[in-house]
Design an enzyme around this catalytic site. Sequence first.
Site, short mmCIF file in Angstrom:
data_model
loop_
_atom_site.label_atom_id
_atom_site.label_comp_id
_atom_site.label_asym_id
_atom_site.label_seq_id
_atom_site.Cartn_x
_atom_site.Cartn_y
_atom_site.Cartn_z
N ASP A 44 0.76 -1.11 -0.06
CA ASP A 44 0.01 0.04 -0.07
C ASP A 44 0.96 1.28 0.06
OD1 ASP A 44 -2.23 1.81 0.46
OD2 ASP A 44 -3.43 -0.13 0.98
N HIS A 72 -2.69 2.79 -4.67
CA HIS A 72 -2.26 2.67 -3.62
C HIS A 72 -0.85 2.08 -3.86
CE1 HIS A 72 -5.60 3.14 -0.86
NE2 HIS A 72 -6.19 2.55 -1.84
N GLU A 85 -9.73 2.45 -5.43
CA GLU A 85 -9.32 4.04 -5.09
C GLU A 85 -8.25 4.37 -5.92
OE1 GLU A 85 -10.69 4.21 -0.48
OE2 GLU A 85 -8.95 3.34 -0.61
C1 ACM Z 1 -11.15 -0.66 0.51
O1 ACM Z 1 -11.49 -0.59 1.67
N1 ACM Z 1 -10.58 0.40 -0.16
C2 ACM Z 1 -11.13 -1.89 -0.30
#
Ligand code: ACM
Length: 557
Positions: free
Chosen positions: A190, A261, A342
């Site tokens: 991440d 990420h 995201e």
């Molecule tokens: C997530 O909670 N962004 C998959």
Amino acid sequence: MKKFFVLLSTSFLVGAVTAQQVAIIPEPAEMIMPRIAAKYIIQPSTKIFVADNSTAKTVNYLNKYLKQQYGFSCTVQKGMGNGIQLKKNGKAKAPAGNYQLVVNAKGIQIEGADTGLFYGIQTLIQLLPTKAENKQLAIPYINIKDYPRFGYRGLHLDVARHFFDLDFVKKYIDYLALHKFNYFHWHLTDDQGWRIEIKKYPRLTSVGGYRNGTIIGSYPGTGNDGIRTGGFYTQEQVKEVVKYAADRFITVIPEIEMPGHASAAIAAYPELSCFPEEPTIRYYPKGSTWHGDSTGKQVIQSWAVYDDVFAPTDRTFKFLEDVIDEILPLFPSKYIHIGGDECPKSNWKRSAFCQNLIKEKGLKDEHGLQSYFIQRMEQYINGKGRSIIGWDEILEGGLAPNAIVMSWRGEEGGIEAAKQNHQVIMTPGGYVYLDHKQSKKEDSLTIGGYTPLEKIYGYEPIPAALPEDKASYILGAQANLWTEYIQYPEKVEYMIFPRVGALSEVLWSPKKKRDWNNFSQKVPAYFDRLHQWGAHYSKAFLEEKSEAAPAPTSSGK
Ligand code: ACM
């Protein structure tokens, strides 16, 4: 005569075990207590009988558990006899994991295929008293037939926001096993850290594995602790974890996040960004405090979604394919999670390369580009005989052909994917995000949200809005534990317990057996069991009556 009968039945009740005293979580599919209550005693002289060595994994697990918890183990002997008898079925009957367990005067007989025998042992563990008197473990006579409702019963752990060492990862896997879960989703990369050794790209862990500080308190924070933190797992350690899990019939699914990420990977290899020259601080959220070097690409120190994502260049794809080439031999899992959630599109919008690529490939827009990215990686992974899982954003711009969707922003993504005949794992935030608080009076820092025990217990993985003929696309569900505000193992335990017990029943027990009243009566015994296991847990259930509806049907984030 009548008087005699009453007297007799009263005397039988002395020392009787009621179904309520037997508190097995998840609730077995069928459980019959004989009318005459009696107990069988396991003690150091008790033998474990097996047909051959093929059950060694499960027998060793039981003996290790007995030794750890009660200070003795049992001799294993080939053949049949009075004691603990494991009878392995050659051919597994559906559903996978089914077993029968009988306790009577002859001892304990457990019958099932490999996984079933292991689950039978898990049930036996919950029939044992939490404390042994003189190494005597009294087990009530009982007759159980059991099998799981869903084939996918998952628990996730984010080791990127905070790193958890090997011992704790194994302990977490033990918790999964004790609740009959069969998938461990290991969130390994991440913005705030890259946690798995990739030999071809050593900077991923030497640079991407550490950050120079972490914000203090709730996002955007009241400052920065200025403490360098991080860590990673070597490939040898990863193999150890995968084997440890396999010995407990648990598959480890690695998650390598893309295209978003990606800040830790970009800190290690800036050329993976659309704008290698731009310093990370440019993308930093307002109000969060930075510590240390702010030049060039850096591992992130705060909790947000960041614009500096992977550039969809051939160089990036080569990098990701190389990473996948090292990941696949480590993880025998059929499923490889590639994230997909995201991913802000702002850098792709202002990148001439990305805009050209959109034109060249005839894509509609940046969402089409995200879809192109995921589909290209899916093809690569499919070519190696594996399938991808992605978060529900992978639906945007068109779903990759064989992708499995993890529905996290409510149930809608799962419903849409199932309608498109894609397999789905349900993880809707409002029900199964264990980083949410479980008490209104929660005094430790959490990300927000309120998911008390009865809310997760009331969660139904098959969405009400899903056409009946699509229900079989729902493989099961999973609880996620994101660790922005979870810095140490005790807090992990506190956040997952007792909610993991509730979810285990949602995923394992037949729908008609799901009964909040029955479950809530088992909670005090469950707390004793968690205490026996040395696990920390929230006592919110005892301290407050939540206002959550017991059986919600609508989706929620
Ligand atoms: C997530 O909670 N962004 C998959």
